[in-house]
Scaffold this active site. Structure first.
Site, PDB file in Angstrom:
ATOM      1  N   HIS A 122       7.932  -5.910  -4.500  1.00 58.68           N
ATOM      2  CA  HIS A 122       6.577  -5.732  -3.991  1.00 58.68           C
ATOM      3  C   HIS A 122       5.660  -5.035  -4.996  1.00 58.68           C
ATOM      4  O   HIS A 122       4.512  -4.727  -4.682  1.00 58.68           O
ATOM      5  CB  HIS A 122       6.603  -4.945  -2.677  1.00 58.68           C
ATOM      6  CG  HIS A 122       5.354  -5.109  -1.867  1.00 58.68           C
ATOM      7  ND1 HIS A 122       5.055  -6.271  -1.179  1.00 58.68           N
ATOM      8  CD2 HIS A 122       4.318  -4.266  -1.630  1.00 58.68           C
ATOM      9  CE1 HIS A 122       3.894  -6.137  -0.568  1.00 58.68           C
ATOM     10  NE2 HIS A 122       3.425  -4.932  -0.827  1.00 58.68           N
TER      11      HIS A 122
ATOM     12  N   ASP B  51       3.700   0.980   6.159  1.00 59.16           N
ATOM     13  CA  ASP B  51       3.132  -0.021   7.071  1.00 59.16           C
ATOM     14  C   ASP B  51       3.941  -1.306   7.045  1.00 59.16           C
ATOM     15  O   ASP B  51       4.142  -1.945   8.082  1.00 59.16           O
ATOM     16  CB  ASP B  51       1.679  -0.325   6.679  1.00 59.16           C
ATOM     17  CG  ASP B  51       0.737   0.822   6.991  1.00 59.16           C
ATOM     18  OD1 ASP B  51       1.087   1.657   7.849  1.00 59.16           O
ATOM     19  OD2 ASP B  51      -0.335   0.886   6.376  1.00 59.16           O
TER      20      ASP B  51
ATOM     21  N   GLU C 125      -4.738   6.306  10.479  1.00 59.16           N
ATOM     22  CA  GLU C 125      -4.980   5.386   9.363  1.00 59.16           C
ATOM     23  C   GLU C 125      -6.430   4.940   9.381  1.00 59.16           C
ATOM     24  O   GLU C 125      -6.994   4.679  10.449  1.00 59.16           O
ATOM     25  CB  GLU C 125      -4.062   4.167   9.472  1.00 59.16           C
ATOM     26  CG  GLU C 125      -4.239   3.136   8.376  1.00 59.16           C
ATOM     27  CD  GLU C 125      -3.327   1.936   8.575  1.00 59.16           C
ATOM     28  OE1 GLU C 125      -3.846   0.802   8.612  1.00 59.16           O
ATOM     29  OE2 GLU C 125      -2.105   2.137   8.700  1.00 59.16           O
TER      30      GLU C 125
END
Length: 420
Positions: A73, A130, A240
């Site tokens: 990622h 997340d 958030e």
């Protein structure tokens, strides 16, 4: 024995698979960023930490780069190894039975695997990213930030023990009381001081439900002030902020806050934020805790179906800002962003975090009681290099502006020095 610079598995005592298949090499030469491609000589799928150590020792003795990879990622080629060996840790994915307050997990396991094991026992890690598709080892190697970081700090702040392969090819188990210097050095430093192969992750009680509250602001200042306030007072378990451009070109500032267990963040059934500061809200609803943890999974699944997740460039940049200057830096950043510059589905992530709760010593920090994470999350069209170039130059300018204001990169910048 080596063939084209690649050792045979038997010559260095490997139990896993050392692959030179084209498909494996092609996959290891890409990452989520889709902007950098460095082709390795081989990919190791280790059977255990001993395999990782053996390949690291081979790399050290021959000058061959060895780089660990989780789910790939990264966005700037950090998990790639030009003419080297990529260690694909996804073959190490075991999640052991949890204890009352911790669980032992292989580094290649995804957080979704961890949650799948712990949640039926009524337990979850204090902080989760997340995106639950990220690997445990990869997250710990960058620190790990999530919606609970205002209360609990980094994901890396909640590990009790690590199994690490050091740059000289030793397997070392470390903790706050056992090889503490290595334990502190390896968390958040992107593999510079060793490769994490196993972690013992702390757990807290999960709730059956999560009560969610959403506030929408027209003004950046009001949005930041409320986010800062609730970051310090701890009334919410999850906080958030996300900024998006609407069709008229105006910024929408959305603050999501949640309480595990179904509460509303205040006694007497009152959400304690000044509604007069909001353009809209609060919108309030309840969801199962497991569904809340997987809230981004449908969006990722849609992106994968459309092909953008794997093929489109993602010129993303995350920076930690001192709270005193964060508002000015964010405002200037937003002024320079247009819908084209943000890209399809793009947004700006803002998290306000009390600095004292970010404890992993290997991660860079800011000199301010408040740390604000600013993340420009973008996707560029795969067939328009000019747009990608503009986005990357924008990131360079933001990096310079943030550093000039006392900010530091989070999980970005130049690739780490390879092992070997």
């Amino acid at each position: 024995m080596t063939v084209g610079g690649v050792p045979s598995a038997s010559s260095i005592g490997l139990r896993g698979v050392l692959s030179t298949r084209k498909d494996d090499l092609d996959a290891a030469a890409r990452d989520f960023g889709n902007m950098v491609s460095r082709r390795p000589l081989a990919v190791l799928y280790p059977a255990g930490a001993a395999d990782v150590a053996a390949v690291v020792r081979f790399g050290r003795s021959t000058g061959t780069p060895v780089v660990a990879r989780g789910t790939g990622h990264s966005v700037d080629g950090q998990a790639q190894a030009e003419n080297g060996i990529v260690v694909d840790l996804r073959s190490l994915s075991r999640v052991r039975d949890p204890a009352a307050d911790r669980v032992s997990v292989d580094a290649g396991a995804r957080w979704s695997d961890v949650v799948r094991t712990t949640l039926p026992r009524g337990l979850v890690p204090p902080v989760l990213p997340d995106l639950l598709d990220l690997s445990v080892g990869g997250t710990l190697s960058v620190g790990g930030v999530g919606g609970a970081s205002h209360r609990y700090g980094y994901v890396a702040d909640h590990v009790a023990e690590l199994e690490v392969v050091t740059p000289d090819g030793r397997v070392v188990v470390c903790s706050p009381d056992r090889a503490p210097d290595l334990f502190d050095a390896v968390r958040g430093t992107q593999g510079r001081y060793g490769t994490i192969t196993r972690a013992t992750v702390g757990l807290v009680r999960a709730g059956s439900t999560v009560r969610r509250h959403r506030f929408v602001y027209s003004e950046l200042g009001a949005f930041l002030a409320d986010q800062r306030r609730i970051a310090f007072d701890g009334r919410f378990d999850h906080v958030e902020g996300r900024l998006t451009l609407d069709r008229a070109g105006a910024w929408t500032h959305t603050l999501d806050a949640a309480v595990v267990g179904g509460g509303d963040g205040a006694p007497g059934g009152r959400v304690p934020l000044d509604g007069s500061r909001c353009r809209r809200g609060p919108e309030t609803w309840s969801t199962a805790h497991g569904d809340f943890l997987h809230r981004y999974a449908p969006l990722v699944a849609q992106a994968r179906r459309l092909g953008g997740w794997e093929r489109d460039p993602h010129p993303r940049y995350n920076v930690l800002l001192p709270g005193a200057v964060a508002g000015a830096v964010i405002a200037e950043t937003l002024e320079g962003l247009t819908a084209d510059g943000l890209g399809a589905g793009g947004s700006v992530l803002v998290l306000s975090l009390p600095t004292e709760r970010l404890r992993a010593p290997g991660l860079p920090g800011v000199r301010d009681p408040l740390t604000v994470l600013l993340g420009v999350q973008r996707t560029a069209p795969r067939d328009d290099p000019a747009v990608l170039d503009r986005m990357r130059r924008f990131n360079d300018a933001l990096r310079a502006r943030a550093r000039g204001a006392g900010g530091v990169d989070y999980a970005g910048g130049a690739p780490p020095a390879p092992t070997g």
